[in-house]
Design an enzyme around this catalytic site. Structure first.
Site, PDB file in Angstrom:
ATOM      1  N   ASP A   1       0.858  -1.190   0.000  1.00 17.27           N
ATOM      2  CA  ASP A   1       0.000   0.000   0.000  1.00 17.27           C
ATOM      3  C   ASP A   1       0.890   1.235   0.000  1.00 17.27           C
ATOM      4  O   ASP A   1       1.978   1.220   0.570  1.00 17.27           O
ATOM      5  CB  ASP A   1      -0.917  -0.002   1.235  1.00 17.27           C
ATOM      6  CG  ASP A   1      -2.167   0.847   1.032  1.00 17.27           C
ATOM      7  OD1 ASP A   1      -3.267   0.273   0.942  1.00 17.27           O
ATOM      8  OD2 ASP A   1      -2.040   2.095   0.943  1.00 17.27           O
TER       9      ASP A   1
ATOM     10  N   GLY B   1     -35.987   1.663   5.010  1.00 18.70           N
ATOM     11  CA  GLY B   1     -35.215   2.505   5.910  1.00 18.70           C
ATOM     12  C   GLY B   1     -34.938   3.855   5.279  1.00 18.70           C
ATOM     13  O   GLY B   1     -35.688   4.312   4.406  1.00 18.70           O
TER      14      GLY B   1
ATOM     15  N   CYS C   1     -19.825   1.642  -1.737  1.00 22.33           N
ATOM     16  CA  CYS C   1     -20.044   0.884  -2.981  1.00 22.33           C
ATOM     17  C   CYS C   1     -21.334   1.267  -3.717  1.00 22.33           C
ATOM     18  O   CYS C   1     -21.276   1.716  -4.858  1.00 22.33           O
ATOM     19  CB  CYS C   1     -20.039  -0.608  -2.684  1.00 22.33           C
ATOM     20  SG  CYS C   1     -18.400  -1.187  -2.239  1.00 22.33           S
TER      21      CYS C   1
HETATM   22  N1  LIG Z   1     -15.454  -1.899   0.660  1.00 18.99           N
HETATM   23  C1  LIG Z   1     -16.274  -2.810   0.153  1.00 18.99           C
HETATM   24  O1  LIG Z   1     -17.197  -3.276   0.813  1.00 18.99           O
HETATM   25  C2  LIG Z   1     -16.081  -3.306  -1.257  1.00 18.99           C
HETATM   26  C3  LIG Z   1     -16.728  -4.478  -1.670  1.00 18.99           C
HETATM   27  C4  LIG Z   1     -16.521  -4.924  -2.966  1.00 18.99           C
HETATM   28  C5  LIG Z   1     -15.717  -4.213  -3.831  1.00 18.99           C
HETATM   29  N2  LIG Z   1     -15.119  -3.055  -3.422  1.00 18.99           N
HETATM   30  C6  LIG Z   1     -14.229  -2.344  -4.346  1.00 18.99           C
HETATM   31  O2  LIG Z   1     -12.879  -2.655  -3.992  1.00 18.99           O
HETATM   32  C7  LIG Z   1     -12.035  -1.524  -4.234  1.00 18.99           C
HETATM   33  C8  LIG Z   1     -11.309  -1.156  -2.949  1.00 18.99           C
HETATM   34  O3  LIG Z   1     -12.266  -0.736  -1.997  1.00 18.99           O
HETATM   35  P1  LIG Z   1     -11.895  -0.558  -0.466  1.00 18.99           P
HETATM   36  O4  LIG Z   1     -13.162  -0.305   0.262  1.00 18.99           O
HETATM   37  O5  LIG Z   1     -11.026  -1.680  -0.030  1.00 18.99           O
HETATM   38  O6  LIG Z   1     -11.017   0.795  -0.536  1.00 18.99           O
HETATM   39  P2  LIG Z   1     -10.053   1.390   0.578  1.00 18.99           P
HETATM   40  O7  LIG Z   1     -10.038   2.843   0.362  1.00 18.99           O
HETATM   41  O8  LIG Z   1     -10.421   0.844   1.917  1.00 18.99           O
HETATM   42  O9  LIG Z   1      -8.621   0.766   0.213  1.00 18.99           O
HETATM   43  C9  LIG Z   1      -7.898   1.112  -0.920  1.00 18.99           C
HETATM   44  C10 LIG Z   1      -6.424   1.088  -0.553  1.00 18.99           C
HETATM   45  O10 LIG Z   1      -5.661   1.269  -1.746  1.00 18.99           O
HETATM   46  C11 LIG Z   1      -4.532   2.061  -1.413  1.00 18.99           C
HETATM   47  N3  LIG Z   1      -3.979   2.642  -2.653  1.00 18.99           N
HETATM   48  C12 LIG Z   1      -4.470   3.667  -3.396  1.00 18.99           C
HETATM   49  N4  LIG Z   1      -3.695   3.868  -4.473  1.00 18.99           N
HETATM   50  C13 LIG Z   1      -2.692   2.955  -4.405  1.00 18.99           C
HETATM   51  C14 LIG Z   1      -1.594   2.661  -5.238  1.00 18.99           C
HETATM   52  N5  LIG Z   1      -1.383   3.334  -6.361  1.00 18.99           N
HETATM   53  N6  LIG Z   1      -0.745   1.662  -4.879  1.00 18.99           N
HETATM   54  C15 LIG Z   1      -0.965   0.962  -3.730  1.00 18.99           C
HETATM   55  N7  LIG Z   1      -2.013   1.188  -2.912  1.00 18.99           N
HETATM   56  C16 LIG Z   1      -2.874   2.178  -3.239  1.00 18.99           C
HETATM   57  C17 LIG Z   1      -5.076   3.077  -0.442  1.00 18.99           C
HETATM   58  O11 LIG Z   1      -4.042   3.678   0.315  1.00 18.99           O
HETATM   59  C18 LIG Z   1      -6.017   2.211   0.397  1.00 18.99           C
HETATM   60  O12 LIG Z   1      -5.372   1.663   1.543  1.00 18.99           O
HETATM   61  C19 LIG Z   1     -12.941  -0.422  -4.777  1.00 18.99           C
HETATM   62  O13 LIG Z   1     -12.916  -0.465  -6.170  1.00 18.99           O
HETATM   63  C20 LIG Z   1     -14.318  -0.848  -4.271  1.00 18.99           C
HETATM   64  O14 LIG Z   1     -15.354  -0.362  -5.084  1.00 18.99           O
HETATM   65  C21 LIG Z   1     -15.263  -2.591  -2.141  1.00 18.99           C
END
Ligand SMILES: NC(=O)c1ccc[n+]([C@@H]2O[C@H](COP(=O)([O-])OP(=O)(O)OC[C@H]3O[C@@H](n4cnc5c(N)ncnc54)[C@H](O)[C@@H]3O)[C@@H](O)[C@H]2O)c1
Length: 438
Positions: free
Chosen positions: A34, A252, A259
């Site tokens: 990260d 609700g 998302c």
């Molecule tokens: N949160 C959910 O419930 C969920 C569920 C399904 C899919 N998604 C998808 O998964 C993806 C991630 O979501 P999330 O909630 O985990 O996001 P998040 O913001 O919690 O995590 C993303 C991470 O990526 C890191 N990052 C950003 N740019 C980077 C780079 N160039 N190199 C390395 N690390 C980098 C950030 O510092 C962060 O820690 C999104 O596309 C989201 O739509 C999320």
């Protein structure tokens, strides 16, 4: 499949960290990378930066198979298979912002080698083709691409990852699909093998459909209020029909989180960019926005002008069992209440007392009764289990006016009435707004 060959995960947020830990649980070695140095330092020190039930224990159990780093060099020295799990937030146009995906792709391409890039981030249909074209333009001819969208829910993420309803894998080369599928060995579920664009679309269509279900039942709830029906029983009766199913029919104050809002918007935008007007999604989005504001109407109809009134918000996270505040309904609600001139106090089990940058002007307290003290009304925003166990008699006693607007239909109206609360839920038309709690 050689489980000793490490998997790389780029982006160690909710999805990246949970995926990494679950892959480690399945026996893989995983390198988590990260760019957020503070996050990686905490993980290296054994401190979990997010709240997700069971995650700290699973990290402890599998720590010997997990490496945390901020270095692309370290990641790429070890890993041939690279999952991308960076955030893809909405851009001002409503399209998904892919700058983090592009950054990660460039870093990986710059280091060359034979690799498989697996997209776990939610990305618009066509992103895979663009990434492959970018890789070619960057001369990274040894890198192939797979789409493997993630469907986990925060708050139940580990179970969702290890016992998913399905695993979707989109590739253009069969062997890449086989490689990704083999990583999940040990998980017993349906595997959908398809093209990259179709895999990308499965994710958007799924989230858009779930959001549609929520907006649908919320509109039914609003009609129930007009005609004297109870949406909870309506939803139960509907859900027993196996063609409909019981899930996502809880009325609700609307959906939030990182998302649904962004993915529904991005699919609408994607359709528009390709020349198709996705009429239904416009309504889904509008209904969701209005649903939060209906709470203001409920408060005003009972309290009159909100200026000078004190409103307590119970729960601020976008749903229970997570610390995630992204696109939470509470942010809009608090902002609107303050704009109307109300004093807003709040309690959430995940938030420290004091100020919070997402809630300017809101006093956050360290326990619910403190938020409720002297309030003219309470709004239950997030259905944290502790609110069911709250001493509602004591709550009613400390409030100036014991009015509870239950934005999640979470508290039994009979319990609320017995505690002396004036109660109004969402879509509980048969309680009747005037007689509720009487
Ligand atoms: N949160 C959910 O419930 C969920 C569920 C399904 C899919 N998604 C998808 O998964 C993806 C991630 O979501 P999330 O909630 O985990 O996001 P998040 O913001 O919690 O995590 C993303 C991470 O990526 C890191 N990052 C950003 N740019 C980077 C780079 N160039 N190199 C390395 N690390 C980098 C950030 O510092 C962060 O820690 C999104 O596309 C989201 O739509 C999320």
């Amino acid at each position: 499949m050689d489980r000793a060959a490490p998997i790389g995960i780029v982006g160690t947020g909710y999805v990246g960290l949970v995926s990494a830990v679950c892959f480690a649980h399945l026996g893989h070695h995983v390198v988590c990378m990260d760019i957020d140095a503070a996050k990686i330092a905490r993980l290296q020190a054994g401190d979990v930066p997010i709240y997700e039930p069971g995650l700290d224990k699973l990290i402890d159990d599998n720590v010997s198979r997990l490496t945390f780093t901020t270095s692309y060099d370290e990641l790429l020295a070890e890993c041939r298979i690279l999952f991308i799990a960076v955030d893809t937030p909405p851009s001002p146009s409503g399209d998904a912002d892919l700058s983090r995906v592009q950054h990660a792709t460039r870093e990986i391409a710059a280091r060359g080698g034979r690799r498989l890039l697996v997209m776990k981030s939610t990305v618009p249909v066509g992103t895979g083709e663009k990434v492959v074209a970018d890789l070619e333009a960057l001369g990274a001819s040894g890198i192939t691409y797979a789409s493997n969208p993630e469907f986990l829910r925060e708050g139940a993420a580990i179970q969702d990852f290890l016992e998913p309803d399905r695993i979707v894998i989109g590739t253009s080369a069969k062997e890449d699909g086989d490689t990704v599928e083999a990583l999940y060995r040990g998980i017993d579920t349906d595997v959908v093998r398809t093209s990259v664009p179709t895999a990308e679309m499965v994710k958007y269509a799924s989230n858009a459909f779930l959001a549609t279900k929520i907006s649908f039942i919320n509109e039914i709830a609003n009609v129930c209020e007009q005609v004297g029906a109870d949406v909870r029983t309506v939803a139960h009766g509907m859900g027993l029909d196996h063609r409909i199913g019981p899930h996502f029919l809880q009325a609700g104050i609307g959906y939030g989180g990182s998302c649904f809002p962004k993915d529904v918007q991005a699919l609408k935008q994607l359709a528009g960019n390709s020349g198709y007007h996705f009429q239904l999604l416009n309504a889904v989005i509008e209904v969701n926005a209005l649903q939060k504001r209906r709470v203001l109407g409920k408060l005003a109809s009972r309290l009159g002008k909100l200026r000078g009134k004190t409103v307590a918000l119970l729960g601020l996270t976008f749903k229970p069992h997570t610390d995630d505040l992204r696109e939470a309904a509470s942010i809009v609600l608090a902002g609107r209440l303050i704009h109307e001139g109300a004093t807003v106090r709040a309690y959430d089990p995940m938030l420290d007392a004091g100020d919070h940058p997402l809630f300017p002007g809101v006093v956050i307290t360290d326990e619910p009764l403190r938020a409720l003290e002297g309030a003219d009304a309470a709004v239950l925003v997030t259905e944290w289990p502790e609110f069911v166990r709250l001493d509602w008699v004591a709550a009613a006693a400390v409030m100036r006016r014991p009015l509870l607007i239950d934005g999640r239909n979470f508290i039994d109206p009979a319990v609320a009435a017995a505690a002396g609360l004036e109660y109004e839920g969402i879509g509980l038309g048969d309680l009747g707004p005037a007689s509720a709690g009487a």
